[in-house]
Design an enzyme around this catalytic site. Structure first.
Site, PDB file in Angstrom:
ATOM      1  N   HIS A   1      -6.037 -16.514  98.113  1.00 42.46           N
ATOM      2  CA  HIS A   1      -7.094 -17.156  97.344  1.00 42.46           C
ATOM      3  C   HIS A   1      -8.088 -17.862  98.272  1.00 42.46           C
ATOM      4  CE1 HIS A   1      -4.016 -16.826  94.137  1.00 42.46           C
ATOM      5  NE2 HIS A   1      -5.065 -16.691  93.356  1.00 42.46           N
TER       6      HIS A   1
ATOM      7  N   ASP B   1      -6.492  -7.154  93.129  1.00 43.96           N
ATOM      8  CA  ASP B   1      -6.391  -8.581  92.871  1.00 43.96           C
ATOM      9  C   ASP B   1      -7.825  -9.082  92.669  1.00 43.96           C
ATOM     10  OD1 ASP B   1      -5.228 -11.040  92.487  1.00 43.96           O
ATOM     11  OD2 ASP B   1      -4.161 -11.074  94.399  1.00 43.96           O
TER      12      ASP B   1
END
Length: 500
Positions: free
Chosen positions: A185, A257
């Site tokens: 992230h 993702d």
């Protein structure tokens, strides 16, 4: 540059899986479904309860009957469908600790039936990563464990169970996010293992998932030099085409993702990462965890169309991706029909699994520091140490054992400390009551270890409950739940009080 063909915007929309804000579909989503959008993804912000989600998905299907409705529901610390209360299931690490593939399959099937009733058709689960690095900041209890063979058999069991419940499974994060200290992230993790190690460890669960018939695989934003020294897996044709498709024989949908994650967006741009992923062999672009509006979806769609027009992205590759989305949509329609009358496995299946996952270590057999024996029979003082949450888990999901322990031992008090506010004596409020110290991944946080050491020095009879990875066992009595879900907290409270 020539003007885009009329069908290109619809093809580009077909491969997007955007999120949105609200508990009902916004007008732009409904409009896009009529213009070719093939999928949406739900997050905790979209969920109140199962009935509300069922109404939301019915609205979506009124616009497009075969729309793919995805969710990121790991049935553990990462939960969306139960984000308000915490998961009624224990999560992967607990299931791996029990190591009963039939139980794993039963838990996943129960989840599949629940999601099917809510109108969800694709689940971004199971997490097939091998948590071989205890310092991993983003996987941990999301994995089934650190042993590749164990993770492989439970990944396959989860896939079988979830899909028997009517929901397409999606194994993630290919080719494996377990051996890293970096959260994708925030930055690009680098997996330094050689090919032999990757085959023996990281890739084993994904091979098991493919063999089990998994319908989708999610890419990880990971740099794996042994496979591609230049490009992250999400953007690598060597990894998505050569390894996943050609070598491993996967023929389903490859989902990225979230493309707004900094591991790829910081280097290639938000839209640039999406275009490169499609060119590399991805079929669906997940977006919306952080960027969840029409502008984000339009930016991606327009960039995909422009890339086809310029020749950067072959139209045949985009058409192939859209075709796979259509095939998955058809699978989900058939699966929902086949399982429309399927029954839940019972409200207790998750709690049963959580109970079986609890492990107790006693330094002095039969005692807790020689003065407080288990079970606890009077109100306790619970101190919960809260580490920073990673984005995947989210800040909204409750955790801990204070609430269920208070239900079993009325009068129990609970305090929670973060690193910034932990006192010199964390257990000072206990007085003469039993002291229970609740930690998550104690081995990863020095401030937490120091606080626990101080508390145990003052109260050697303190009980330690680890809700994360039990890499570090400390205290006269140590309980490991292998997860921080509502079911795990309840199971721990039952063991502490003898109620199980």
């Amino acid at each position: 540059m020539t003007a885009p063909s009329g069908h290109l915007p619809a093809l580009a929309a077909a491969v997007l899986q955007p999120g949105f804000v609200g508990t009902t579909p916004p007008p732009w989503v409904c409009r896009w479904l009529g213009d070719g959008l093939g999928s949406v993804v739900l997050f905790a912000r979209n969920v109140v309860d199962t009935a509300q989600v069922a109404a939301l998905t019915a609205t979506l299907r009124a616009e497009r009957p075969d729309v793919i409705v995805a969710i990121d529901e790991e049935a553990g610390d990462v939960t969306r469908i139960e984000s308000v209360r915490g998961s009624s299931r224990p999560g992967n690490f607990a299931l791996g600790a029990v190591d009963d593939p039939e139980l794993t399959e039963a838990v996943a099937r129960d989840l599949g039936v629940e999601l099917t009733a809510a109108g969800v058709t694709l689940n971004y689960a199971p997490d097939a990563d091998v948590n071989s690095n205890p310092a991993n900041p983003v996987i941990g209890v999301r994995a089934f464990g650190a042993d590749p063979a164990l993770v492989a058999r439970h990944t396959a069991a989860w896939v079988r169970g979830l899909q028997a419940g009517g929901v397409a499974a999606c194994a993630k994060h290919f080719p494996g996010h377990g051996d890293t200290r970096v959260d994708s992230h925030h930055d690009l993790p680098r997996i330094t293992a050689d090919r032999a190690r990757l085959d023996a460890c990281e890739l084993a669960p994904f091979r098991a998932a493919v063999a089990a018939g998994v319908q989708a695989v999610m890419t990880g934003h990971l740099l794996v030099p042994a496979l591609d020294p230049e490009l992250p897996a999400t953007l690598s044709h060597r990894i998505l085409g050569g390894l996943l498709r050609d070598e491993m024989g996967f023929s389903g949908v490859v989902v990225t993702d979230a493309v707004e994650m900094r591991a790829v967006a910081d280097r290639y741009g938000f839209a640039g990462a999406a275009v490169r992923a499609l060119a590399a062999g991805a079929d669906a672009i997940c977006v919306g965890g952080e960027r969840a509006d029409e502008q984000a979806a339009r930016e991606l769609r327009d960039a995909i169309v422009a890339a086809v027009v310029s020749g950067e992205l072959p139209e045949e590759r985009l058409a192939e991706a859209a075709k796979r989305i259509g095939q998955l949509a058809a699978w989900t329609v058939a699966a929902r029909s086949d399982t429309s009358a399927a029954a839940r496995g019972g409200a207790e299946v998750g709690l049963v699994a959580a109970r079986r996952a609890v492990r107790v270590t006693v330094a002095v057999p039969g005692t807790a520091g020689g003065s407080v024996a288990l079970p606890l029979t009077r109100a306790a003082h619970v101190v919960e140490f809260e580490p920073p949450r990673n984005i995947a888990i989210g800040a909204e999901t409750p955790w801990g054992i204070g609430v269920p322990l208070g239900e079993l031992l009325p009068g129990t008090s609970t305090v929670r400390y973060a690193e910034s506010d932990v006192p010199i004596d964390p257990g000072a409020g206990a007085s003469s009551r039993p002291l229970v110290l609740v930690v998550r991944d104690l081995h990863r946080h020095e401030w937490m270890r120091a606080a626990v050491r101080r508390a145990i020095a003052a109260r050697p009879d303190a009980v330690v409950v680890e809700l994360g990875v039990p890499e570090l066992v400390t205290g006269a009595v140590h309980l490991a739940t292998h997860g921080a879900t509502r079911a795990s907290g309840r199971a721990a409270a039952e063991v502490l009080t003898g109620a199980s």
